[in-house]
Structures are given as C-alpha cells and as structure tokens.
Write a protein that holds these residues in place. Structure first.
Motif, PDB file in Angstrom:
ATOM      1  N   VAL A 190      51.245  34.565  40.921  1.00 43.83           N
ATOM      2  CA  VAL A 190      50.003  35.278  40.668  1.00 43.83           C
ATOM      3  C   VAL A 190      49.067  34.328  39.926  1.00 43.83           C
ATOM      4  O   VAL A 190      49.403  33.815  38.863  1.00 43.83           O
ATOM      5  N   TRP A 191      47.906  34.075  40.513  1.00 38.80           N
ATOM      6  CA  TRP A 191      46.944  33.180  39.857  1.00 38.80           C
ATOM      7  C   TRP A 191      45.714  33.930  39.355  1.00 38.80           C
ATOM      8  O   TRP A 191      44.898  33.365  38.628  1.00 38.80           O
ATOM      9  N   SER A 192      45.575  35.190  39.730  1.00 40.74           N
ATOM     10  CA  SER A 192      44.436  35.980  39.274  1.00 40.74           C
ATOM     11  C   SER A 192      44.896  37.423  39.070  1.00 40.74           C
ATOM     12  O   SER A 192      45.592  37.986  39.915  1.00 40.74           O
ATOM     13  N   ARG A 193      44.498  37.989  37.919  1.00 40.82           N
ATOM     14  CA  ARG A 193      44.878  39.369  37.614  1.00 40.82           C
ATOM     15  C   ARG A 193      43.884  39.961  36.631  1.00 40.82           C
ATOM     16  O   ARG A 193      43.119  39.248  35.996  1.00 40.82           O
ATOM     17  N   ALA A 194      43.929  41.270  36.512  1.00 45.01           N
ATOM     18  CA  ALA A 194      43.151  42.005  35.525  1.00 45.01           C
ATOM     19  C   ALA A 194      43.939  43.266  35.193  1.00 45.01           C
ATOM     20  O   ALA A 194      44.871  43.627  35.915  1.00 45.01           O
ATOM     21  N   ASP A 195      43.573  43.927  34.115  1.00 42.96           N
ATOM     22  CA  ASP A 195      44.266  45.157  33.740  1.00 42.96           C
ATOM     23  C   ASP A 195      44.247  46.188  34.869  1.00 42.96           C
ATOM     24  O   ASP A 195      45.216  46.900  35.091  1.00 42.96           O
ATOM     25  N   TYR A 196      43.131  46.246  35.589  1.00 39.88           N
ATOM     26  CA  TYR A 196      42.974  47.224  36.661  1.00 39.88           C
ATOM     27  C   TYR A 196      43.464  46.717  38.017  1.00 39.88           C
ATOM     28  O   TYR A 196      43.480  47.459  38.992  1.00 39.88           O
ATOM     29  N   CYS A 197      43.882  45.439  38.087  1.00 36.42           N
ATOM     30  CA  CYS A 197      44.331  44.850  39.349  1.00 36.42           C
ATOM     31  C   CYS A 197      45.345  43.749  39.034  1.00 36.42           C
ATOM     32  O   CYS A 197      44.974  42.582  38.915  1.00 36.42           O
ATOM     33  N   PRO A 198      46.621  44.098  38.896  1.00 39.40           N
ATOM     34  CA  PRO A 198      47.609  43.109  38.456  1.00 39.40           C
ATOM     35  C   PRO A 198      47.870  41.976  39.453  1.00 39.40           C
ATOM     36  O   PRO A 198      48.400  40.942  39.077  1.00 39.40           O
ATOM     37  N   TYR A 199      47.491  42.163  40.705  1.00 36.70           N
ATOM     38  CA  TYR A 199      47.694  41.129  41.717  1.00 36.70           C
ATOM     39  C   TYR A 199      46.375  40.828  42.427  1.00 36.70           C
ATOM     40  O   TYR A 199      46.245  41.010  43.627  1.00 36.70           O
ATOM     41  N   ALA A 200      45.408  40.330  41.694  1.00 32.97           N
ATOM     42  CA  ALA A 200      44.096  40.037  42.274  1.00 32.97           C
ATOM     43  C   ALA A 200      44.132  38.809  43.168  1.00 32.97           C
ATOM     44  O   ALA A 200      43.293  38.638  44.047  1.00 32.97           O
ATOM     45  N   GLY A 201      45.095  37.938  42.935  1.00 30.35           N
ATOM     46  CA  GLY A 201      45.270  36.765  43.778  1.00 30.35           C
ATOM     47  C   GLY A 201      46.634  36.159  43.548  1.00 30.35           C
ATOM     48  O   GLY A 201      47.144  36.166  42.431  1.00 30.35           O
ATOM     49  N   THR A 251      49.625  33.055  45.350  1.00 30.95           N
ATOM     50  CA  THR A 251      49.922  32.030  46.339  1.00 30.95           C
ATOM     51  C   THR A 251      51.321  32.245  46.878  1.00 30.95           C
ATOM     52  O   THR A 251      52.179  32.831  46.223  1.00 30.95           O
ATOM     53  N   VAL A 252      51.538  31.738  48.094  1.00 31.81           N
ATOM     54  CA  VAL A 252      52.854  31.699  48.705  1.00 31.81           C
ATOM     55  C   VAL A 252      53.065  30.250  49.103  1.00 31.81           C
ATOM     56  O   VAL A 252      52.375  29.741  49.988  1.00 31.81           O
ATOM     57  N   GLY A 253      53.944  29.583  48.398  1.00 31.35           N
ATOM     58  CA  GLY A 253      54.118  28.160  48.646  1.00 31.35           C
ATOM     59  C   GLY A 253      52.865  27.391  48.250  1.00 31.35           C
ATOM     60  O   GLY A 253      52.135  27.804  47.345  1.00 31.35           O
ATOM     61  N   GLU A 254      52.629  26.300  48.944  1.00 32.84           N
ATOM     62  CA  GLU A 254      51.471  25.464  48.624  1.00 32.84           C
ATOM     63  C   GLU A 254      50.336  25.602  49.626  1.00 32.84           C
ATOM     64  O   GLU A 254      49.295  24.971  49.454  1.00 32.84           O
ATOM     65  N   ARG A 255      50.509  26.405  50.669  1.00 34.85           N
ATOM     66  CA  ARG A 255      49.498  26.450  51.729  1.00 34.85           C
ATOM     67  C   ARG A 255      48.945  27.839  52.011  1.00 34.85           C
ATOM     68  O   ARG A 255      48.187  28.033  52.950  1.00 34.85           O
ATOM     69  N   MET A 256      49.301  28.826  51.198  1.00 35.23           N
ATOM     70  CA  MET A 256      48.780  30.174  51.428  1.00 35.23           C
ATOM     71  C   MET A 256      48.287  30.754  50.112  1.00 35.23           C
ATOM     72  O   MET A 256      48.990  30.711  49.104  1.00 35.23           O
ATOM     73  N   VAL A 257      47.053  31.277  50.150  1.00 32.05           N
ATOM     74  CA  VAL A 257      46.467  31.876  48.952  1.00 32.05           C
ATOM     75  C   VAL A 257      45.816  33.197  49.342  1.00 32.05           C
ATOM     76  O   VAL A 257      45.276  33.325  50.440  1.00 32.05           O
ATOM     77  N   THR A 258      45.919  34.174  48.470  1.00 27.47           N
ATOM     78  CA  THR A 258      45.259  35.444  48.694  1.00 27.47           C
ATOM     79  C   THR A 258      44.300  35.713  47.546  1.00 27.47           C
ATOM     80  O   THR A 258      44.466  35.175  46.450  1.00 27.47           O
ATOM     81  N   MET A 259      43.287  36.516  47.812  1.00 23.88           N
ATOM     82  CA  MET A 259      42.397  36.956  46.740  1.00 23.88           C
ATOM     83  C   MET A 259      41.843  38.319  47.079  1.00 23.88           C
ATOM     84  O   MET A 259      41.519  38.603  48.228  1.00 23.88           O
ATOM     85  N   GLN A 260      41.790  39.167  46.081  1.00 19.17           N
ATOM     86  CA  GLN A 260      41.308  40.525  46.256  1.00 19.17           C
ATOM     87  C   GLN A 260      39.783  40.565  46.304  1.00 19.17           C
ATOM     88  O   GLN A 260      39.211  41.434  46.938  1.00 19.17           O
ATOM     89  N   GLY A 261      39.148  39.654  45.624  1.00 19.92           N
ATOM     90  CA  GLY A 261      37.689  39.632  45.548  1.00 19.92           C
ATOM     91  C   GLY A 261      37.041  39.051  46.788  1.00 19.92           C
ATOM     92  O   GLY A 261      37.718  38.659  47.750  1.00 19.92           O
ATOM     93  N   GLY A 276      38.219  25.000  46.355  1.00 23.47           N
ATOM     94  CA  GLY A 276      39.662  25.235  46.336  1.00 23.47           C
ATOM     95  C   GLY A 276      40.189  25.676  47.694  1.00 23.47           C
ATOM     96  O   GLY A 276      41.255  25.245  48.120  1.00 23.47           O
ATOM     97  N   ILE A 277      39.430  26.517  48.375  1.00 25.55           N
ATOM     98  CA  ILE A 277      39.844  26.968  49.709  1.00 25.55           C
ATOM     99  C   ILE A 277      39.860  25.793  50.677  1.00 25.55           C
ATOM    100  O   ILE A 277      40.798  25.622  51.472  1.00 25.55           O
TER     101      ILE A 277
END
Length: 75
Positions: free
Chosen positions: A1-12, A14-24, A68-69
């Motif tokens: 988990v590289w991004s989080r907030a109290d209202y969104c614990p999984y905002a972003g 990574t899976v390995g070194e080549r996959m990234v997700t982001m809620q925003g 970064g993307i």
C-alpha cells in the motif's frame, strides 16, 4: 500500500514492480472536480462537499504522478 487515508485504507497499492493502482484520478482538474462535488451535494451532504471544495486550492502533484506512471510503464 503506497497511498491511504482514514476514509480509504487502500487508495493505492503496487503488485510487484510493474503494477500500480490508484483510487484517485490524477487527470482531474480542480474546475472539473468542483463541478463533480457540487453535483453530489444531495447525495453526500453540504458539510462533505464544502470540506472537499476547500481542498481544491492545495498544490497538485499531477506531474509527479504522471512521471511515476511513465517510469513504471517504460521500466
């Protein structure tokens, strides 16, 4: 988990070194987000919308996110 907030614990994360997700949406601009917030006033309430609108003057890091993307995609 590289991004989080109290209202969104999984905002972003990574899976390995080549996959990234982001809620925003880094492509969204403050004027667009303002319209979206106001259009949801009936659903989420005045207090939430007013709080969200008050954050739109904060500096954005869209260029950093885009770089970064690109780094992720190009390796």
């Amino acid at each position: 988990v590289w991004s989080r907030a109290d209202y969104c614990p999984y905002a972003g994360f990574t899976v390995g070194e080549r996959m990234v997700t982001m809620q925003g949406h880094p492509e969204f601009t403050p004027p667009l987000v303002s319209v979206l917030y106001v259009s949801r006033r009936d659903r989420i309430g005045d207090a939430a919308v007013d709080t969200a609108l008050s954050t739109l003057t904060r500096p954005l890091s869209n260029d950093d996110v885009a770089a970064g993307i690109v780094r992720l995609i190009t390796g």
